[in-house]
Design an enzyme around this catalytic site. Structure first.
Site, PDB file in Angstrom:
ATOM      1  N   HIS A 112       0.879  -1.168   0.000  1.00 26.21           N
ATOM      2  CA  HIS A 112       0.000   0.000   0.000  1.00 26.21           C
ATOM      3  C   HIS A 112       0.925   1.229   0.000  1.00 26.21           C
ATOM      4  CE1 HIS A 112      -2.807   2.902   1.832  1.00 26.21           C
ATOM      5  NE2 HIS A 112      -3.797   2.078   1.497  1.00 26.21           N
ATOM      6  N   ASP A 188       3.530  -4.941   7.972  1.00 29.17           N
ATOM      7  CA  ASP A 188       2.293  -4.182   7.835  1.00 29.17           C
ATOM      8  C   ASP A 188       1.124  -5.173   7.912  1.00 29.17           C
ATOM      9  OD1 ASP A 188       0.086  -2.768   7.113  1.00 29.17           O
ATOM     10  OD2 ASP A 188       0.857  -2.067   5.179  1.00 29.17           O
ATOM     11  N   GLN A 191      -4.042  -5.769   6.649  1.00 27.16           N
ATOM     12  CA  GLN A 191      -5.075  -6.668   6.100  1.00 27.16           C
ATOM     13  C   GLN A 191      -5.092  -8.024   6.801  1.00 27.16           C
ATOM     14  OE1 GLN A 191      -7.425  -5.688   4.250  1.00 27.16           O
ATOM     15  NE2 GLN A 191      -6.606  -3.728   3.529  1.00 27.16           N
ATOM     16  N   LYS A 214     -10.042  -1.737  10.584  1.00 28.79           N
ATOM     17  CA  LYS A 214     -10.313  -2.778   9.565  1.00 28.79           C
ATOM     18  C   LYS A 214     -10.694  -4.063  10.319  1.00 28.79           C
ATOM     19  CE  LYS A 214      -6.991  -0.748   6.292  1.00 28.79           C
ATOM     20  NZ  LYS A 214      -7.671  -0.092   5.169  1.00 28.79           N
ATOM     21  N   CYS A 351      -4.923   2.614  -3.558  1.00 25.39           N
ATOM     22  CA  CYS A 351      -3.709   3.192  -2.928  1.00 25.39           C
ATOM     23  C   CYS A 351      -2.509   2.254  -3.092  1.00 25.39           C
ATOM     24  CB  CYS A 351      -3.906   3.478  -1.454  1.00 25.39           C
ATOM     25  SG  CYS A 351      -5.193   4.665  -1.124  1.00 25.39           S
TER      26      CYS A 351
HETATM   27  C1  LIG Z   1      -1.914  -3.095   3.367  1.00 27.33           C
HETATM   28  C2  LIG Z   1      -2.295  -1.734   3.890  1.00 27.33           C
HETATM   29  N1  LIG Z   1      -1.372  -0.986   4.505  1.00 27.33           N
HETATM   30  C3  LIG Z   1      -1.664   0.231   5.005  1.00 27.33           C
HETATM   31  C4  LIG Z   1      -2.933   0.755   4.891  1.00 27.33           C
HETATM   32  C5  LIG Z   1      -3.216   2.122   5.439  1.00 27.33           C
HETATM   33  O1  LIG Z   1      -4.110   2.046   6.512  1.00 27.33           O
HETATM   34  P1  LIG Z   1      -4.649   3.398   7.184  1.00 27.33           P
HETATM   35  O2  LIG Z   1      -5.545   4.039   6.188  1.00 27.33           O
HETATM   36  O3  LIG Z   1      -5.351   2.939   8.426  1.00 27.33           O
HETATM   37  O4  LIG Z   1      -3.478   4.227   7.497  1.00 27.33           O
HETATM   38  C6  LIG Z   1      -3.925   0.014   4.237  1.00 27.33           C
HETATM   39  C7  LIG Z   1      -5.285   0.561   4.052  1.00 27.33           C
HETATM   40  O5  LIG Z   1      -6.043   0.143   3.212  1.00 27.33           O
HETATM   41  C8  LIG Z   1      -3.606  -1.265   3.733  1.00 27.33           C
HETATM   42  O6  LIG Z   1      -4.516  -2.022   3.118  1.00 27.33           O
END
Ligand SMILES: Cc1ncc(COP(=O)(O)O)c(C=O)c1O
Length: 393
Positions: A112, A188, A191, A214, A351
């Site tokens: 992301h 990270d 998900q 999430k 994103c």
């Molecule tokens: C894999 C991953 N990393 C980071 C994020 C960013 O999360 P946040 O919007 O809570 O900062 C997302 C959000 O969709 C994501 O799917």
């Protein structure tokens, strides 16, 4: 296994829509909303400041939420930091890490933007970046990460589950490689947290991040950051609540987690998150994950049988299915799904532009599942996509 129909009663909005945008954010159960209302109606005050009864009660509830989140992931409260989202958690690490010019960081092409741009920006400090490619299904070969390591590599930042492909990375193996090579590792878990069991003591990353909004079912504006050795990270925010003493020309910081939580935090949000995590824990994260995966598998299989539909991602996937109706823009498909059958899906780049470019397309439609979705909802999605494909002929 919990009863899905009973669970749905805890999410009133589901009466009106088929909500399949859970990888973006999930619905929050009434139990967590009511914990937040209790804060506002019964004891609202600031956290960690003040001796009066409301301040004490607020502090107790906030710290109870921290204990709940820490125990959910099997980590110590001292290493459990609240942030406003996963993005902030990653930026706290990327800005606070003790970089030297010439250091090297490894990420993957399926990150992301939140786990890519903060590392890209380190170029300003003379830190180099290597981006490791996954296979066509979005799975990264841990040995490709090992091959990218050189004697200047300080950190690997990698997703646990891709928000585009639903691919699951072999995180234990990648952490093992980082350990063998003496490189720090950030996972990270945006998900995966709340969607699959995660035991931080056992997988032992240096940093783990996830949003509260999430899989953990908490409200927006909440995030979690685990730091194994908190003193190695210099906080990016300084101010009230994170210092033990201040003179006109010096200050002494509190230990973690206070060290990283300057200013008034999202108190109602964190209290709601604590209650939401308790909800997830009671249903069982293993059962939730199995349910989501089975819906995603069924969706991928059924959509894959339609002539004009391309499904992306590996066979062995988490609860995320990206697809396209050939010849149609992903946003148009998403609009039709919404307008004809109240189906909420995400469309576009998610994103994650480099990951989508890797597929050679200009975006995808993404259906992502949570504990409250049903087989009937999958049926409606597949039938509606099938109807959309017939518009093309
Ligand atoms: C894999 C991953 N990393 C980071 C994020 C960013 O999360 P946040 O919007 O809570 O900062 C997302 C959000 O969709 C994501 O799917």
């Amino acid at each position: 296994m919990y009863d899905v129909l009973t669970v749905r009663e805890d999410f009133p909005v589901l009466k009106d829509v088929i909500y399949l945008d859970n990888a973006a954010t999930t619905q929050t159960p009434v139990q967590a909303v009511s914990a937040m209302l209790d804060y506002f109606y019964k004891y609202a005050a600031n956290h960690g400041r003040g001796a009066h009864r409301l301040a004490r009660e607020t502090t107790n509830h906030y710290e109870d939420a921290r204990e709940m989140v820490a125990s959910f992931f099997n980590m110590d409260v001292a290493n459990t930091i609240f942030t406003k989202n996963a993005t902030e958690s990653i930026n706290v690490v990327s800005r606070g890490f003790p970089w030297k010019k010439g250091d090297h960081v490894i990420v993957t092409l399926v990150e992301h933007h939140s786990n890519l741009l903060p590392w890209m920006r380190l170029k300003e400090l003379g830190v180099e970046l290597t981006v490791v490619k996954p296979d066509q299904g979005g799975v990264v070969d841990p040995e490709d990460i090992r091959s990218a390591i050189n004697d200047r590599t300080r950190l690997i930042a990698v997703n646990h589950v891709s928000n585009v492909f639903g691919s699951i990375q072999d995180i234990s193996k990648i952490i093992g490689i980082a350990r063998q090579e003496g490189v720090k590792i950030l996972v990270d878990g945006s998900q995966s947290a709340g969607n699959m069991p995660i035991d931080i003591r056992s997988i032992d990353p240096d940093f783990f991040v996830c949003p509260g909004h999430k899989g953990l079912l908490g409200p927006q504006g909440t995030g979690v950051l685990y730091i194994k050795e908190p003193d190695m990270i210099e906080p990016i925010f300084l101010g009230g609540g994170m210092v033990s003493s201040v003179t006109p020309d010096s200050y002494k910081m509190e230990p973690s987690p206070a060290r990283f939580e300057a200013g008034t935090p999202n108190i109602p949000g964190v209290i709601g998150l604590g209650r939401a995590v308790q909800y997830v824990k009671e249903l069982g994260v293993g059962s939730i994950g199995k349910h989501e995966i089975s819906l995603a598998k069924e969706t991928a299989l059924r959509l894959g049988e339609l002539d004009a539909v391309e499904v992306y991602g590996p066979k062995n996937r988490a609860g995320v299915v990206s697809f396209n109706v050939v010849g149609m823009n992903s946003h148009d498909v998403a609009m039709i799904l919404d307008q004809t059958h109240n189906i909420c899906v995400r469309s576009g780049y998610h994103c994650a532009m480099p990951g989508i470019d890797h597929l050679g397309v200009k975006g995808t439609v993404r259906a992502s599942f949570a504990l409250y979705n049903t087989v009937e909802e999958v049926e409606t999605l597949v039938k509606t996509v099938s109807d959309i494909t017939s518009l093309l002929s």
